[in-house]
Enzyme design. Structure first.
Site, PDB file in Angstrom:
ATOM      1  N   ASP A 316       0.867  -1.170   0.000  1.00 30.51           N
ATOM      2  CA  ASP A 316       0.000   0.000   0.000  1.00 30.51           C
ATOM      3  C   ASP A 316       0.910   1.228   0.000  1.00 30.51           C
ATOM      4  O   ASP A 316       2.110   1.118   0.282  1.00 30.51           O
ATOM      5  CB  ASP A 316      -0.893  -0.039   1.243  1.00 30.51           C
ATOM      6  CG  ASP A 316      -1.666   1.246   1.436  1.00 30.51           C
ATOM      7  OD1 ASP A 316      -2.314   1.688   0.474  1.00 30.51           O
ATOM      8  OD2 ASP A 316      -1.612   1.811   2.541  1.00 30.51           O
ATOM      9  N   ASP A 524      -1.927  -0.743   5.961  1.00 30.82           N
ATOM     10  CA  ASP A 524      -2.183  -0.191   7.293  1.00 30.82           C
ATOM     11  C   ASP A 524      -3.630   0.186   7.555  1.00 30.82           C
ATOM     12  O   ASP A 524      -4.021   0.350   8.704  1.00 30.82           O
ATOM     13  CB  ASP A 524      -1.321   1.060   7.518  1.00 30.82           C
ATOM     14  CG  ASP A 524      -1.825   2.246   6.702  1.00 30.82           C
ATOM     15  OD1 ASP A 524      -1.952   2.105   5.465  1.00 30.82           O
ATOM     16  OD2 ASP A 524      -2.099   3.304   7.286  1.00 30.82           O
ATOM     17  N   ASP A 528      -7.331  -1.624   3.413  1.00 28.92           N
ATOM     18  CA  ASP A 528      -6.388  -2.696   3.062  1.00 28.92           C
ATOM     19  C   ASP A 528      -6.814  -4.050   3.631  1.00 28.92           C
ATOM     20  O   ASP A 528      -6.288  -5.086   3.215  1.00 28.92           O
ATOM     21  CB  ASP A 528      -4.979  -2.370   3.590  1.00 28.92           C
ATOM     22  CG  ASP A 528      -4.404  -1.109   2.995  1.00 28.92           C
ATOM     23  OD1 ASP A 528      -4.560  -0.920   1.779  1.00 28.92           O
ATOM     24  OD2 ASP A 528      -3.822  -0.302   3.739  1.00 28.92           O
TER      25      ASP A 528
END
Length: 640
Positions: A316, A524, A528
């Protein structure tokens, strides 16, 4: 945690086992420590026994039942300590699995709390009615006031505001929403008021789909078992059949019942997979402990083993490869103002002191970091999504979107022409940064550029992971393409996928898996979580990760240190090699002792000594991974 019965029973069994051992060492009478061990049998063994019987009812035989039978057999010939130790091992394993399952379920349910229980519905006659968000239907109009969470997925029909939708897309900054833009349930409205038309039912919102995807991925994710578990069915059947044969066949030929039972029980003891279980667990648990000391929480031995198979890592962006904290990157004053960088920053920060916008907070923080004394600002006004303005030191100062410059003409721009200002803004946008335009007394005064800073170790980690896994890492982000490309260029990532919603990230992970990759995803945020659960391995950032991300992940970077990922994979691979070595040692001992018992006469004390000796050897071999030297070796291996 203690509400889980598995944890209560495992804890009681462990305490009883320890008490029995202490009583035995202290020289207490046999009935005392025997009673404690037998109580350990009951409290820790009844659940594995039930699991084994259920499996037997389905015509399968697993290690759970074999362990219970072996423990009872050990007690029947006086080796109650060995049996109690097996009971504790399996009770603790079951408790940890139950705890992990319960935590995941609780976190998924908590995610639904992001969406408000109620929403303000606009009825046909224009009246406002507070209704449960669950009863909203497609076509309803809702009113969202400043600071409220949005109650449904909807399309704005009136008003403008900035909406913090980090929980859905992971974007670090609020997004301006005007008529025609989509807003999501559970996201946080800023300082403006919005009227929006619901276009998805409550069960179909993006936040509801995130919950469904996490639950589905957690339920269907294939479980790669530990090495011993891969052969447990055949091994268990083999040991049971051999024990029964060893007991019954000699009886048919007139063998003595007591001596024959002793021999069969000796066989079951030396053939029991206690050493094999310890051959697997100590290396992996030692690796988990070592990783924990270096800032990585690995949630289970299964995960530690799986890490060795990683072939591609997906990242990410916001909060993972970047810090997630917006900071002032550059200040560009117009020469015509006579201000230097600090002078311009001082005026803008004075205005932004009264703003609630994250960009304003970052500008004020930058001014304070430089030790600037901020003047007072009068007649402050805010136009949400556009600009803030105030009177500072006798000047009218405006700060906001670059569209502010459209109200000024080239003749007023002096040395820094309008074209030059726009070039600064364009360069900032191309680099994935945010530009705040500054106008003083109606004339362009400069640009303040803000950016989400890349973690210092990001580029080196990306390069090391490409070496360790043999595949360059991938970037999966909900942020815009410009910001994604800029970060990718700085970190050495070439495979970039931007503008992804949570379900899009899941599809990209599945595509990598379909290409034969064993995917580790590092993220995080709530957005996600579905991809973390879908990936073969999910790794969450510990300091600022959402509760759902932390729970959905298989491992957590407690200190947010990406540099620990390459040595973690290398450590897992070394742990697997130690496991393989231990299994060979255990297999040799078992083979020799079993052959001795079958082909000759193995004295029970010698059989127990050999069995316990193999357990000690493999245990000590696994404990070698507890040393810091093992981490340094893994770090060198990852860098090679």
């Amino acid at each position: 945690m203690w509400a889980l019965p598995e944890i209560r029973w495992a804890t009681i069994a462990t305490v009883l086992f320890a008490a029995g051992g202490l009583a035995q060492l202290a020289g207490a009478s046999a009935p005392v420590w025997w009673s404690l061990y037998l109580a350990c049998y009951v409290t820790g063994g009844w659940e594995p026994a039930l699991a084994g019987l259920r499996a037997l009812r389905e015509r399968t035989l697993d290690v759970d039942l074999l362990m219970i039978v072996a423990a009872i057999g050990a007690a029947s010939i006086g080796q109650v300590f060995d049996g109690a130790m097996l009971i504790v091992i399996f009770a603790t394993s079951g408790a940890l699995e139950a705890f992990a399952t319960a935590r995941t379920a609780d976190s998924v349910r908590a995610l639904l709390d992001l969406a408000p229980d109620q929403a303000t519905r606009l009825d046909a006659d224009g009246t406002e009615t507070l209704v449960p968000a669950a009863v909203l239907v497609v076509g309803d109009l809702i009113r969202v006031r400043p600071g409220e969470r949005i109650g449904a997925d909807a399309v704005v029909v009136a008003g403008d505001s900035e909406v913090d939708q980090a929980s859905i897309t992971g974007e670090s900054l609020p997004v301006v929403k005007t008529a025609g833009d989509e807003v999501f349930a559970g996201t946080l409205n800023g300082t403006g008021a919005l009227t929006a038309r619901v276009h998805r039912a409550a069960g179909d919102t993006v936040i509801a789909r995130i919950v469904a995807m996490v639950e589905q991925a957690s339920a269907t994710k294939s479980r790669t078992q530990l090495v011993i578990e891969r052969v447990e069915q055949r091994y268990s059947i083999g040991v049971v059949v051999a024990t029964l044969a060893l007991f019954t066949i000699p009886l048919l030929f007139g063998a003595d019942l007591q001596s024959n039972l002793l021999r069969a029980m000796t066989f079951m003891i030396v053939a029991s997979p206690c050493a094999v279980v310890l051959a697997t667990m100590p290396p992996l648990l030692s690796a988990i402990a070592l990783a924990g000391r270096h800032g990585v929480l690995v949630k289970s031995a299964v995960v530690m083993e799986q890490l060795a198979d990683t072939t591609v890592v997906a990242f990410d962006k916001t909060g993972t490869l970047t810090t997630g904290a917006i900071r002032v990157a550059d200040v560009h004053p117009a020469p015509s103002t006579g201000l230097d960088e600090e002078g311009l920053l001082r005026l803008v920060a004075a205005v932004e002191m009264h703003s609630e916008h994250p960009l304003g907070a970052a500008i004020v923080a930058a001014a304070r970091d430089r030790g600037l004394q901020l003047p007072s600002a009068d007649r402050f006004r805010s136009a949400p999504g556009h600009a803030v303005e105030a009177s500072v030191d006798g000047s009218h100062v405006q700060a906001g979107k670059p569209a502010l410059f459209d109200a000024t003409g080239p003749a007023q721009a002096d040395d820094l022409t309008l074209a030059q200002v726009r070039r600064v803004v364009a360069d900032a946008h191309d680099a994935g940064r945010t530009a705040v335009a500054v106008v003083i007394d109606g004339r362009p005064a400069g640009v303040v550029v803000l950016a989400d800073h890349i973690r210092p170790e990001a580029a080196a980690t990306v390069a090391a992971l490409a070496t360790v896994t043999g595949t360059p890492p991938v970037l999966l982000t909900g942020d815009n393409a410009g910001a994604a490309r800029s970060l990718a260029a700085s970190t050495g990532i070439t495979d970039v996928h931007a503008g992804l919603l949570p379900e899009d990230k899941v599809e990209r992970v599945r595509a990598l898996q379909q290409q034969g990759g064993r995917v580790m995803l590092v993220g995080d945020g709530v957005n996600d979580a579905p991809a973390l659960a879908t990936a073969d391995l999910g790794v969450a950032m510990g300091r600022h990760g959402s509760d759902l991300a932390l729970t959905s992940a298989d491992a957590v970077l407690v200190r947010d240190d990406l540099a620990t990922l390459p040595p973690l994979i290398a450590l897992s691979r070394r742990g697997r090699r130690v496991v393989a070595t231990n299994l060979v040692i255990a297999a040799v001992f078992i083979t020799v002792l079993v052959a001795w018992d079958l082909l000759g006469h193995l004295p029970l004390p010698l059989g127990v000594a050999g069995h316990e000796g193999s357990t000690v050897i493999v245990g000590l071999n696994g404990l070698r991974l507890l040393t810091d030297a093992a981490w340094r070796r893994a770090t060198r291996s990852a860098a090679a």
